[in-house]
Design a protein around this motif. Structure first.
Motif, short mmCIF file in Angstrom:
data_model
loop_
_atom_site.label_atom_id
_atom_site.label_comp_id
_atom_site.label_asym_id
_atom_site.label_seq_id
_atom_site.Cartn_x
_atom_site.Cartn_y
_atom_site.Cartn_z
N MET A 1 -13.00 -11.32 4.20
CA MET A 1 -13.11 -12.74 3.91
C MET A 1 -11.73 -13.32 3.64
SD MET A 1 -15.76 -14.64 3.95
CE MET A 1 -16.02 -16.32 3.65
N ILE A 2 -11.61 -14.60 3.74
CA ILE A 2 -10.34 -15.29 3.57
C ILE A 2 -9.94 -15.29 2.10
CG2 ILE A 2 -9.15 -17.49 3.90
CD1 ILE A 2 -11.27 -18.09 6.07
N SER A 3 -8.68 -14.88 1.83
CA SER A 3 -8.23 -14.81 0.44
C SER A 3 -8.02 -16.21 -0.14
CB SER A 3 -6.95 -13.99 0.34
OG SER A 3 -5.95 -14.55 1.16
N THR A 4 -7.54 -17.14 0.66
CA THR A 4 -7.36 -18.51 0.22
C THR A 4 -8.41 -19.36 0.92
OG1 THR A 4 -4.99 -18.10 0.13
CG2 THR A 4 -5.69 -20.38 -0.02
N PRO A 5 -9.19 -20.11 0.17
CA PRO A 5 -10.24 -20.90 0.83
C PRO A 5 -9.66 -21.97 1.76
CG PRO A 5 -10.24 -21.24 -1.57
CD PRO A 5 -9.16 -20.27 -1.26
N LEU A 6 -10.45 -22.32 2.74
CA LEU A 6 -10.06 -23.37 3.67
C LEU A 6 -10.41 -24.73 3.07
CD1 LEU A 6 -11.49 -21.85 6.97
CD2 LEU A 6 -9.13 -21.77 6.17
N ASP A 7 -9.53 -25.70 3.26
CA ASP A 7 -9.87 -27.05 2.81
C ASP A 7 -10.44 -27.83 3.99
OD1 ASP A 7 -7.72 -27.87 4.36
OD2 ASP A 7 -6.42 -28.34 2.67
N ASP A 8 -10.76 -29.09 3.75
CA ASP A 8 -11.39 -29.92 4.79
C ASP A 8 -10.50 -30.08 6.03
OD1 ASP A 8 -13.64 -30.19 3.24
OD2 ASP A 8 -13.10 -32.17 2.46
N GLU B 1 -0.66 -17.39 10.38
CA GLU B 1 -0.04 -16.40 9.50
C GLU B 1 -1.06 -15.70 8.62
OE1 GLU B 1 2.94 -18.59 7.34
OE2 GLU B 1 4.29 -18.69 9.08
N ARG B 2 -2.08 -16.43 8.19
CA ARG B 2 -3.13 -15.86 7.33
C ARG B 2 -4.17 -15.08 8.12
NH1 ARG B 2 -5.07 -21.15 4.62
NH2 ARG B 2 -6.89 -19.91 4.17
N GLY B 3 -4.06 -15.12 9.45
CA GLY B 3 -5.01 -14.39 10.28
C GLY B 3 -6.31 -15.13 10.52
#
Length: 162
Positions: free
Chosen positions: A1-8, A48-50
């Motif tokens: 899962m993504i370590s940093t949440p996605l914003d809008d 960069e975050r994949g």
């Protein structure tokens, strides 16, 4: 899962790129009414975050398989437990070698699921009979022809080999 949440904004960019990965930064910027520099920075960070791994194509109707079937294979449990993993690997590798087999996955210890495509139903079923059902030491092969796709019909265009 993504370590940093996605914003809008991240989600909006991804939604546009999923529809058409050829969009330029300027086009995305115009559609989202955001500066090009912001869109460029966000896409770079998503890469960069994949979150964005690669850009690809989905093959269109003329080249996609016209008929699809899910095939569930259950292997006989060998007397020696250690052989099961090796045999499962053999079967998945064998299936993966056929261009008609679009997707292969293990399900539990003794089952394999494959998505198989063909030009028409007869050729599809013949392929399954001659190349999958003939694999030795299968306990069962369940063929589930797909009559109608309700979501994700482009998946076969994404998975199909040319």
């Amino acid at each position: 899962m993504i370590s940093t949440p996605l914003d809008d904004l991240d989600r909006a960019i991804l939604k546009l790129l999923k529809k058409d990965a050829r969009l330029t930064i300027a086009e995305i910027s115009n559609q989202l009414k955001k500066p090009e520099s912001t869109v460029h920075f966000r896409i770079k960070k998503l890469q960069e975050r994949g979150v964005i791994e690669k850009y690809t194509i989905i093959l269109g109707e003329p080249i996609r398989p016209r008929e699809l079937a899910l095939v569930v294979l259950e292997v006989d449990k060998p007397i020696i437990e250690d052989f099961l993993d090796r045999y499962m690997e053999y079967v998945t590798k064998t299936l993966s070698g056929f261009p008609e087999v679009l997707f292969v996955a293990k399900s539990g210890k003794e089952k394999i699921v494959a998505l198989v495509g063909g030009e028409d139903r007869d050729k599809l079923l013949k392929f399954i009979e001659e190349n999958i059902e003939s694999i030795p030491t299968l306990r069962s092969v369940q063929v589930l022809p797909i009559s109608e796709i309700k979501k994700g019909d482009e998946i076969s265009g994404f998975l199909a080999e040319v």
